[in-house]
Each structure stands twice: as structure tokens, then as C-alpha cells.
Design an enzyme around this catalytic site. Sequence first.
Site, PDB file in Angstrom:
ATOM      1  N   HIS A  69       0.833  -1.204   0.000  1.00  0.00           N
ATOM      2  CA  HIS A  69       0.000   0.000   0.000  1.00  0.00           C
ATOM      3  C   HIS A  69       0.871   1.259   0.000  1.00  0.00           C
ATOM      4  O   HIS A  69       2.032   1.232   0.416  1.00  0.00           O
ATOM      5  CB  HIS A  69      -0.939  -0.001   1.211  1.00  0.00           C
ATOM      6  CG  HIS A  69      -2.077  -0.979   1.068  1.00  0.00           C
ATOM      7  ND1 HIS A  69      -3.137  -1.052   1.942  1.00  0.00           N
ATOM      8  CD2 HIS A  69      -2.302  -1.923   0.111  1.00  0.00           C
ATOM      9  CE1 HIS A  69      -3.982  -2.001   1.538  1.00  0.00           C
ATOM     10  NE2 HIS A  69      -3.480  -2.553   0.444  1.00  0.00           N
ATOM     11  N   GLU A  71       0.991   3.952   1.789  1.00  0.00           N
ATOM     12  CA  GLU A  71       1.551   4.395   3.067  1.00  0.00           C
ATOM     13  C   GLU A  71       2.734   3.523   3.454  1.00  0.00           C
ATOM     14  O   GLU A  71       3.771   4.011   3.928  1.00  0.00           O
ATOM     15  CB  GLU A  71       0.486   4.318   4.172  1.00  0.00           C
ATOM     16  CG  GLU A  71      -0.782   5.102   3.890  1.00  0.00           C
ATOM     17  CD  GLU A  71      -1.859   4.266   3.191  1.00  0.00           C
ATOM     18  OE1 GLU A  71      -1.530   3.535   2.227  1.00  0.00           O
ATOM     19  OE2 GLU A  71      -3.020   4.361   3.605  1.00  0.00           O
ATOM     20  N   CYS A  97      -6.210   2.072   5.414  1.00  0.00           N
ATOM     21  CA  CYS A  97      -6.817   0.829   5.898  1.00  0.00           C
ATOM     22  C   CYS A  97      -6.223   0.506   7.273  1.00  0.00           C
ATOM     23  O   CYS A  97      -5.301   1.164   7.741  1.00  0.00           O
ATOM     24  CB  CYS A  97      -6.550  -0.312   4.906  1.00  0.00           C
ATOM     25  SG  CYS A  97      -4.852  -0.924   4.902  1.00  0.00           S
ATOM     26  N   CYS A 100      -2.361  -0.226   7.273  1.00  0.00           N
ATOM     27  CA  CYS A 100      -1.538   0.972   7.130  1.00  0.00           C
ATOM     28  C   CYS A 100      -1.650   1.867   8.360  1.00  0.00           C
ATOM     29  O   CYS A 100      -0.682   2.520   8.746  1.00  0.00           O
ATOM     30  CB  CYS A 100      -1.935   1.738   5.871  1.00  0.00           C
ATOM     31  SG  CYS A 100      -1.471   0.864   4.365  1.00  0.00           S
TER      32      CYS A 100
HETATM   33 ZN   LIG Z   1      -3.465   0.223   3.456  1.00  0.00          ZN
END
Ligand SMILES: [Zn+2]
Length: 137
Positions: A69, A71, A97, A100
Site C-alpha cells: 500500500h 503508506e 486501511c 496501514c
Molecule cells: Zn493500506
Amino acid sequence: MRDWNKYFMDLAIQASTMATCDRLHVGCVLVKDKRVISTGFNGSISGHPHCDEVGHLLNDEGRCIRTVHAEQNAILDCARRGVVTEGACAYVTHEPCEHCTRSLAQAGIKTVFFQEGYENKWNAKFNTDMHWIQLER
Ligand SMILES: [Zn+2]
Ligand SMILES: [Zn+2]
């Protein structure tokens, strides 16, 4: 009037255009003392095939798990290069999410700015030590 939040969010939006999983194009910029310390977008591990080349890799819950992801890409780039993330801010195009969110908290990120809300019942368990701020578009 110069708008630092808009400036860094615009950079995050620009980073999101490099995402390789079209289920969601996310960009992230880590900032410290008004300087970008790293950027990230959601994409495969370097050197691995991307969703936009070989298709998604869906888990049992229907989430695509091929990508790192945005991040986490930004945080891990700092780890690789030996850049301190403690006390930095994150600008993310979408609300992180739960995975993260945990990573951002554990990396010492103090403030998370995001633009698009992303309903997630787990975030509230993990973002309690960070400022969690949704910016207007
Ligand atoms: Zn994420
Ligand atoms: Zn994908």
C-alpha cells in the site's frame, strides 16, 4: 495565501497516478518540517509483476493483496534509505486501511491528512495516538 496542506495533498494525488492496481489508486507523501521525506503509491514489490500486467491477486475477502500500500511503500522507502519517520506527517489520498494505520502509528507518524473517506471499522482501534484529519477537496 499559500496552502501547505493543499500543496502536499496535490503531491499525494500526483503519486497516486503511478499506482498499478486499479481497484484503488492511492498516493502518500510523508512530510517533516515542511519537506517531503518520501512518497509512495500502491504497487507490487519492486521487480514483481503488477496487477495492471497480470491481474489482481484476491484473497478470501475479495481484497487485492498483490500491492504494497502507498503508506507502507512510503514508510518502507524511509527504512531502506535510513530516513527517520518519527514525528512526520502523512498526506494520503484515501483514509488508510487498518494495516496501514497500524504501520503509520508504529512508524511514529503523528498526523495523518487524507481526502477520501474509506469506511473501516478497525481504524479507531489503532489511530488513537495520531491526529486524524480529513481535508476538504
Ligand atoms: Zn493500506
Ligand atoms: Zn490488484
